[in-house]
Every structure is written in C-alpha cells, then in structure tokens.
Design a protein around this motif. Structure first.
Motif, PDB file in Angstrom:
ATOM      1  N   ALA A  25       0.821  -1.215   0.000  1.00 32.44           N
ATOM      2  CA  ALA A  25       0.000   0.000   0.000  1.00 32.44           C
ATOM      3  C   ALA A  25       0.856   1.268   0.000  1.00 32.44           C
ATOM      4  CB  ALA A  25      -0.931  -0.003   1.210  1.00 32.44           C
ATOM      5  N   SER A  26       2.069   1.175   0.522  1.00 29.05           N
ATOM      6  CA  SER A  26       2.916   2.365   0.617  1.00 29.05           C
ATOM      7  C   SER A  26       3.287   2.935  -0.747  1.00 29.05           C
ATOM      8  CB  SER A  26       4.176   2.063   1.423  1.00 29.05           C
ATOM      9  OG  SER A  26       5.013   1.173   0.729  1.00 29.05           O
ATOM     10  N   ALA A  27       3.293   2.117  -1.777  1.00 26.88           N
ATOM     11  CA  ALA A  27       3.580   2.630  -3.125  1.00 26.88           C
ATOM     12  C   ALA A  27       2.535   3.660  -3.545  1.00 26.88           C
ATOM     13  CB  ALA A  27       3.635   1.478  -4.123  1.00 26.88           C
ATOM     14  N   VAL A  28       1.298   3.432  -3.130  1.00 24.12           N
ATOM     15  CA  VAL A  28       0.230   4.386  -3.442  1.00 24.12           C
ATOM     16  C   VAL A  28       0.424   5.656  -2.623  1.00 24.12           C
ATOM     17  CG1 VAL A  28      -2.261   4.758  -3.487  1.00 24.12           C
ATOM     18  CG2 VAL A  28      -1.331   2.496  -4.016  1.00 24.12           C
ATOM     19  N   LEU A  29       0.743   5.513  -1.339  1.00 26.98           N
ATOM     20  CA  LEU A  29       0.988   6.694  -0.500  1.00 26.98           C
ATOM     21  C   LEU A  29       2.164   7.503  -1.036  1.00 26.98           C
ATOM     22  CD1 LEU A  29       0.565   5.176   3.074  1.00 26.98           C
ATOM     23  CD2 LEU A  29      -1.077   6.608   1.831  1.00 26.98           C
ATOM     24  N   GLY A  61      -7.836  16.945   1.752  1.00 29.50           N
ATOM     25  CA  GLY A  61      -6.886  16.284   0.856  1.00 29.50           C
ATOM     26  C   GLY A  61      -6.921  14.776   1.016  1.00 29.50           C
ATOM     27  N   HIS A  62      -7.096  14.333   2.243  1.00 30.99           N
ATOM     28  CA  HIS A  62      -7.183  12.895   2.493  1.00 30.99           C
ATOM     29  C   HIS A  62      -8.511  12.339   2.004  1.00 30.99           C
ATOM     30  CE1 HIS A  62      -7.833   9.486   5.599  1.00 30.99           C
ATOM     31  NE2 HIS A  62      -7.376   8.997   4.471  1.00 30.99           N
ATOM     32  N   GLU A  63      -9.607  12.941   2.493  1.00 25.13           N
ATOM     33  CA  GLU A  63     -10.917  12.351   2.233  1.00 25.13           C
ATOM     34  C   GLU A  63     -11.460  12.612   0.826  1.00 25.13           C
ATOM     35  OE1 GLU A  63     -13.353  13.616   5.530  1.00 25.13           O
ATOM     36  OE2 GLU A  63     -12.437  12.113   6.848  1.00 25.13           O
ATOM     37  N   GLN A  64     -11.229  13.796   0.279  1.00 25.08           N
ATOM     38  CA  GLN A  64     -11.731  14.073  -1.065  1.00 25.08           C
ATOM     39  C   GLN A  64     -10.676  13.868  -2.146  1.00 25.08           C
ATOM     40  OE1 GLN A  64     -13.072  16.447   1.474  1.00 25.08           O
ATOM     41  NE2 GLN A  64     -14.673  14.893   1.403  1.00 25.08           N
ATOM     42  N   SER A  69      -9.079   9.278  -5.466  1.00 28.87           N
ATOM     43  CA  SER A  69      -8.072   9.167  -6.516  1.00 28.87           C
ATOM     44  C   SER A  69      -8.188   7.818  -7.222  1.00 28.87           C
ATOM     45  CB  SER A  69      -6.666   9.318  -5.922  1.00 28.87           C
ATOM     46  OG  SER A  69      -6.330   8.178  -5.145  1.00 28.87           O
ATOM     47  N   PRO A  70      -7.676   7.731  -8.437  1.00 27.84           N
ATOM     48  CA  PRO A  70      -7.742   6.479  -9.191  1.00 27.84           C
ATOM     49  C   PRO A  70      -7.038   5.308  -8.500  1.00 27.84           C
ATOM     50  CG  PRO A  70      -7.055   8.287 -10.621  1.00 27.84           C
ATOM     51  CD  PRO A  70      -7.089   8.816  -9.214  1.00 27.84           C
ATOM     52  N   ARG A  71      -6.025   5.593  -7.680  1.00 35.44           N
ATOM     53  CA  ARG A  71      -5.245   4.510  -7.065  1.00 35.44           C
ATOM     54  C   ARG A  71      -5.720   4.126  -5.667  1.00 35.44           C
ATOM     55  NH1 ARG A  71       0.916   4.734  -7.575  1.00 35.44           N
ATOM     56  NH2 ARG A  71       0.600   2.536  -7.099  1.00 35.44           N
ATOM     57  N   PHE A  72      -6.748   4.811  -5.151  1.00 30.47           N
ATOM     58  CA  PHE A  72      -7.223   4.465  -3.809  1.00 30.47           C
ATOM     59  C   PHE A  72      -7.661   3.009  -3.726  1.00 30.47           C
ATOM     60  CE2 PHE A  72     -10.646   3.929  -0.699  1.00 30.47           C
ATOM     61  CZ  PHE A  72      -9.919   4.165   0.458  1.00 30.47           C
ATOM     62  N   GLY A  73      -8.301   2.504  -4.771  1.00 28.91           N
ATOM     63  CA  GLY A  73      -8.738   1.110  -4.784  1.00 28.91           C
ATOM     64  C   GLY A  73      -7.584   0.149  -4.585  1.00 28.91           C
ATOM     65  N   GLU A  74      -6.446   0.461  -5.165  1.00 31.51           N
ATOM     66  CA  GLU A  74      -5.243  -0.357  -5.009  1.00 31.51           C
ATOM     67  C   GLU A  74      -4.768  -0.349  -3.551  1.00 31.51           C
ATOM     68  OE1 GLU A  74      -0.635  -0.096  -6.594  1.00 31.51           O
ATOM     69  OE2 GLU A  74      -2.196   0.937  -7.727  1.00 31.51           O
ATOM     70  N   PHE A  75      -4.776   0.837  -2.941  1.00 35.50           N
ATOM     71  CA  PHE A  75      -4.397   0.959  -1.533  1.00 35.50           C
ATOM     72  C   PHE A  75      -5.353   0.153  -0.654  1.00 35.50           C
ATOM     73  CE2 PHE A  75      -5.065   2.956   2.571  1.00 35.50           C
ATOM     74  CZ  PHE A  75      -3.777   3.039   3.072  1.00 35.50           C
ATOM     75  N   PHE A  76      -6.652   0.369  -0.843  1.00 35.72           N
ATOM     76  CA  PHE A  76      -7.648  -0.284   0.001  1.00 35.72           C
ATOM     77  C   PHE A  76      -7.612  -1.799  -0.167  1.00 35.72           C
ATOM     78  CE2 PHE A  76     -12.006  -1.530   1.218  1.00 35.72           C
ATOM     79  CZ  PHE A  76     -11.942  -1.120   2.544  1.00 35.72           C
ATOM     80  N   GLN A  77      -7.408  -2.253  -1.375  1.00 36.62           N
ATOM     81  CA  GLN A  77      -7.330  -3.699  -1.636  1.00 36.62           C
ATOM     82  C   GLN A  77      -6.199  -4.332  -0.819  1.00 36.62           C
ATOM     83  OE1 GLN A  77      -9.487  -5.393  -3.443  1.00 36.62           O
ATOM     84  NE2 GLN A  77      -8.487  -7.356  -3.246  1.00 36.62           N
ATOM     85  N   ALA A  78      -5.091  -3.634  -0.707  1.00 37.03           N
ATOM     86  CA  ALA A  78      -3.942  -4.172   0.027  1.00 37.03           C
ATOM     87  C   ALA A  78      -4.207  -4.278   1.526  1.00 37.03           C
ATOM     88  CB  ALA A  78      -2.710  -3.305  -0.227  1.00 37.03           C
ATOM     89  N   VAL A  79      -4.862  -3.266   2.117  1.00 38.12           N
ATOM     90  CA  VAL A  79      -5.040  -3.238   3.580  1.00 38.12           C
ATOM     91  C   VAL A  79      -6.402  -3.765   4.034  1.00 38.12           C
ATOM     92  CG1 VAL A  79      -3.368  -1.366   3.833  1.00 38.12           C
ATOM     93  CG2 VAL A  79      -5.814  -0.823   3.626  1.00 38.12           C
ATOM     94  N   ARG A  80      -7.305  -3.989   3.121  1.00 36.79           N
ATOM     95  CA  ARG A  80      -8.662  -4.422   3.477  1.00 36.79           C
ATOM     96  C   ARG A  80      -8.727  -5.678   4.344  1.00 36.79           C
ATOM     97  NH1 ARG A  80     -13.422  -4.415  -0.743  1.00 36.79           N
ATOM     98  NH2 ARG A  80     -12.938  -6.501  -1.397  1.00 36.79           N
TER      99      ARG A  80
END
Length: 100
Positions: A25-29, A61-64, A69-80
């Motif tokens: 997930a850090s790659a997205v951050l 900036g975090h919530e909106q 962002s297009p990559r949020f799904g990638e982040f969430f998938q990793a930590v879900r």
C-alpha cells in the motif's frame, strides 16, 4: 497539515502479512500528492499492536483527494484484510512538535 492515526490489533500469526500489506500500500501513498509522510510502527511491549501514522496536507486532501483518486482502490485492496482489526482511525491536528 493533519495526522491520521490508525491503531490495529493484529494477531502474531498475521503480523508479517500485515506488514507486507502496508508495504504494498505504501507505493500508493508515496505517489499521492496529499500524503506528506507516513510510518508503520509495531508495539515493543505488546507486539500485536500496530500504529499507522500518516501526515496529510488536510482532512479534505485525504478524504476528497486521496480517497477519490484512481489509485485508492489499489491501496484499500492491500489493507482491506485488516479492516476488522482497526481499533481507532482518526485525524489529529498537531499542537506541538519538536524535531532536532
């Protein structure tokens, strides 16, 4: 700037998996313009406790920004897989800080 703290309780048998999830997930951050810095810490006295600390440019900036962002799904998938292990997930304003 605001700081998001996410506190987790993760069983010992899943600790390595948790750390790997945040490594992915850090790659997205790293690529997000709203994320200023982050760290993942593991408890010393109680190693089942983890704290994720993320500095954002603002709550908006975090919530909106980040969450839409297009990559949020990638982040969430990793930590879900660890979403149910969250004890706290809140934003805080820094009132005092010191860095030598």
């Amino acid at each position: 700037m605001v700081v998001e703290y996410i506190r987790y309780t993760v069983t010992a048998d899943r600790a390595a998996e948790f750390e790997q999830a945040y490594k992915a997930a850090s790659a997205v951050l790293d690529d997000d313009e709203h994320c200023l810095a982050y760290e993942i810490s593991r408890g010393v006295e109680e190693p089942e406790h983890f704290v994720v600390r993320i500095e954002w440019d603002s709550v908006e900036g975090h919530e909106q920004g980040f969450r839409r962002s297009p990559r949020f799904g990638e982040f969430f998938q990793a930590v879900r897989p660890f979403f149910d292990q969250i004890d706290e997930m809140k934003h805080y304003e820094v009132r005092q800080s010191h860095r030598p």
